[in-house]
Scaffold this motif. Structure first.
Motif, PDB file in Angstrom:
ATOM      1  N   ASP A  87      28.874 -15.351 -11.015  1.00 31.40           N
ATOM      2  CA  ASP A  87      27.429 -15.364 -10.813  1.00 31.40           C
ATOM      3  C   ASP A  87      26.710 -14.400 -11.754  1.00 31.40           C
ATOM      4  O   ASP A  87      25.587 -14.675 -12.211  1.00 31.40           O
ATOM      5  N   ILE A  88      27.360 -13.284 -12.086  1.00 29.50           N
ATOM      6  CA  ILE A  88      26.756 -12.351 -13.037  1.00 29.50           C
ATOM      7  C   ILE A  88      26.772 -12.946 -14.441  1.00 29.50           C
ATOM      8  O   ILE A  88      25.778 -12.852 -15.183  1.00 29.50           O
ATOM      9  N   ILE A  89      27.879 -13.546 -14.816  1.00 29.19           N
ATOM     10  CA  ILE A  89      27.962 -14.166 -16.145  1.00 29.19           C
ATOM     11  C   ILE A  89      26.928 -15.271 -16.292  1.00 29.19           C
ATOM     12  O   ILE A  89      26.306 -15.440 -17.359  1.00 29.19           O
ATOM     13  N   GLN A  90      26.672 -16.031 -15.242  1.00 28.28           N
ATOM     14  CA  GLN A  90      25.649 -17.078 -15.293  1.00 28.28           C
ATOM     15  C   GLN A  90      24.278 -16.485 -15.572  1.00 28.28           C
ATOM     16  O   GLN A  90      23.489 -17.041 -16.347  1.00 28.28           O
TER      17      GLN A  90
ATOM     18  N   VAL B  31      33.453 -16.384 -18.959  1.00 28.29           N
ATOM     19  CA  VAL B  31      32.478 -15.860 -19.919  1.00 28.29           C
ATOM     20  C   VAL B  31      32.071 -16.918 -20.942  1.00 28.29           C
ATOM     21  O   VAL B  31      30.890 -17.087 -21.252  1.00 28.29           O
ATOM     22  N   GLN B  32      33.048 -17.611 -21.516  1.00 30.17           N
ATOM     23  CA  GLN B  32      32.804 -18.683 -22.488  1.00 30.17           C
ATOM     24  C   GLN B  32      31.971 -18.217 -23.680  1.00 30.17           C
ATOM     25  O   GLN B  32      30.983 -18.844 -24.070  1.00 30.17           O
ATOM     26  N   ALA B  33      32.367 -17.095 -24.249  1.00 32.14           N
ATOM     27  CA  ALA B  33      31.691 -16.595 -25.451  1.00 32.14           C
ATOM     28  C   ALA B  33      32.081 -17.434 -26.667  1.00 32.14           C
ATOM     29  O   ALA B  33      33.177 -17.996 -26.728  1.00 32.14           O
TER      30      ALA B  33
ATOM     31  N   ASP C 184      16.492  -7.993  -9.051  1.00 29.75           N
ATOM     32  CA  ASP C 184      16.917  -8.047  -7.656  1.00 29.75           C
ATOM     33  C   ASP C 184      18.300  -7.435  -7.435  1.00 29.75           C
ATOM     34  O   ASP C 184      18.734  -7.272  -6.294  1.00 29.75           O
ATOM     35  N   MET C 185      18.989  -7.045  -8.518  1.00 33.25           N
ATOM     36  CA  MET C 185      20.333  -6.479  -8.376  1.00 33.25           C
ATOM     37  C   MET C 185      20.328  -4.958  -8.273  1.00 33.25           C
ATOM     38  O   MET C 185      21.384  -4.349  -8.066  1.00 33.25           O
ATOM     39  N   GLY C 186      19.179  -4.334  -8.439  1.00 30.42           N
ATOM     40  CA  GLY C 186      19.104  -2.881  -8.363  1.00 30.42           C
ATOM     41  C   GLY C 186      17.944  -2.358  -9.199  1.00 30.42           C
ATOM     42  O   GLY C 186      17.316  -3.101  -9.962  1.00 30.42           O
ATOM     43  N   ALA C 187      17.675  -1.084  -9.070  1.00 31.88           N
ATOM     44  CA  ALA C 187      16.554  -0.460  -9.770  1.00 31.88           C
ATOM     45  C   ALA C 187      16.758  -0.494 -11.280  1.00 31.88           C
ATOM     46  O   ALA C 187      17.826  -0.150 -11.780  1.00 31.88           O
ATOM     47  N   VAL C 188      15.730  -0.914 -12.001  1.00 26.69           N
ATOM     48  CA  VAL C 188      15.757  -0.965 -13.466  1.00 26.69           C
ATOM     49  C   VAL C 188      14.813   0.096 -14.008  1.00 26.69           C
ATOM     50  O   VAL C 188      13.645   0.167 -13.612  1.00 26.69           O
TER      51      VAL C 188
END
Length: 292
Positions: free
Chosen positions: A137-140, A163-165, A278-282
Motif C-alpha cells: 500500500d505504501i509503494i502504491q 516495487v516494480q522499479a 494522513d500517515m503522520g505529521a509532515v
C-alpha cells in the motif's frame, strides 16, 4: 589458586531462569529490574526461559548483528565493540525467526518426522537481518505520487514484485557505485554503516542533479549524522504515526520495534503533503543547509 573466569550476564541470567523458582525476582541493573530499566532489550533478548538468548540486535556503530549484549546503566546496552546504545533504539532481530523455528519443531515432533523449511533462502538475499520489505500500500502511494519509480538502489528480486522499479540494484550489482537517474525510491538497509552510505549517496546525487526527486524511508534516528543530513536537505519530513508493518519473507510478523520517517527530496513538498499527510505529521525544512 586459579581464578575462575567471570561469567557473562547472558550466561548468569540463563542459569537464573533455569534454576530459580517462577516467583524469583528478575535481576536488577541500577536498582531496577531489567524488564523496567531495559524493556525493549529485555523483551527481545531475554523475555522467556525457553527463548533465552534467541534475540540479536544490530549495533549502529560497528554494524554487526549478534547476541551477548550487556545491560549497563539504566536504559543502555553495551555492544561487543564497546559502543553503547539506548534501550529504545535497540534494533532487535531474531524473535520471529525463533518463533517460526519452534513452530516447525513442534509440527515435526507431532508428525513424527524432522521438519524442513517450506522455502529456500533466495539466492539474491542482500543484507542478513536487513530485509524489511515495504508494504504494497505504501509503494502504491509512492508510484501514484511520482508517476513511476525510475530507480530502487537498495533492493532484490523479491522486493521488486511490489516495487516494480524501472531499474533496481541488489547487493550483487551494488547500487552504491551506480548513478540513480530520475525518480528514486530508497528503503535502505537499516544497519550501520550501510544506511549512512546509501543516504549520503542519495544526497550527493541529488545535489549533482542526477536524482530528480526521491522518497526515503528510514528508522527514526534523530541523533545520527546521516539523519540530520537528510533533515536539513529534504523539502519535507514526515514522522509516521504508529509502526509500519514491514513484510519479511517467510514470516507472519515484522516484529518492528522502531518508528519510521519519510523524507521527500525534491521540489513538490506541498503535493507530497497532500498525498501522504494522513500517515503522520509532515514538516517542511525551513533551516539548515539546503540544496545549492
Amino acid at each position: 589458586m586459579r581464578r575462575r573466569k567471570p561469567r557473562s550476564f547472558q550466561r548468569v541470567y540463563q542459569h537464573h531462569l533455569e534454576t530459580a523458582p517462577r516467583t524469583a525476582e528478575i535481576p536488577a541493573v541500577d536498582g531496577l529490574p531489567i524488564n523496567e530499566s531495559h524493556p525493549v532489550g529485555f523483551e527481545g533478548l531475554y523475555a522467556t526461559p525457553e527463548a533465552t538468548g534467541y534475540g540479536k540486535a544490530t549495533c549502529a556503530k560497528c554494524g554487526e548483528t549478534h547476541n551477548g549484549w550487556t545491560p549497563i546503566r539504566a536504559g543502555q546496552w553495551k555492544c561487543r565493540c564497546g559502543e553503547t546504545t539506548n534501550d529504545d533504539q535497540m534494533q532487535i532481530v531474531g524473535k520471529a525467526e525463533y518463533d517460526l523455528e519452534q513452530r516447525l519443531k513442534r509440527n515435526g515432533k507431532s508428525n513424527g518426522h524432522k521438519p524442513t523449511p517450506t522455502t529456500d533462502p533466495p539466492a539474491d538475499e542482500d543484507w542478513t537481518n536487513d530485509e524489511w520489505y515495504t508494504p504494497a500500500d505504501i509503494i502504491q502511494r509512492v508510484r501514484a505520487f511520482m508517476g513511476e519509480i525510475d530507480v530502487d538502489p537498495a533492493s532484490c528480486d523479491y522486493a521488486q514484485r511490489t516495487v516494480q522499479a524501472k531499474t533496481y540494484y541488489t547487493r550483487q550489482t551494488d547500487g552504491l557505485i551506480r548513478e540513480w537517474h530520475g525518480r528514486v525510491w530508497l528503503n535502505p538497509p537499516y544497519s550501520y554503516p550501510l544506511v549512512e552510505r546509501f543516504t549520503v549517496e542519495l544526497l550527493r546525487q541529488y545535489r549533482q542533479g542526477i536524482v530528480k526527486e526521491a522518497i526515503v524511508l528510514v528508522n527514526n534516528r534523530t541523533d545520527a549524522a546521516w539523519f540530520q543530513s537528510l533533515l536539513v536537505t529534504a523539502e519535507a519530513t514526515q514522522f509516521v504515526s504508529g509502526r509500519i508493518n514491514f513484510e519479511r519473507k517467510g514470516l507472519q510478523t515484522s516484529a518492528n520495534r522502531q518508528g519510521q520517517v519519510f523524507f521527500y527530496v525534491g521540489s513538490r513538498a506541498v503535493e507530497y503533503s497532500m498525498a501522504f499527510g494522513d500517515m503522520g505529521a509532515v514538516m517542511r525544512c525551513m533551516w539548515g543547509q539546503k540544496k545549492a
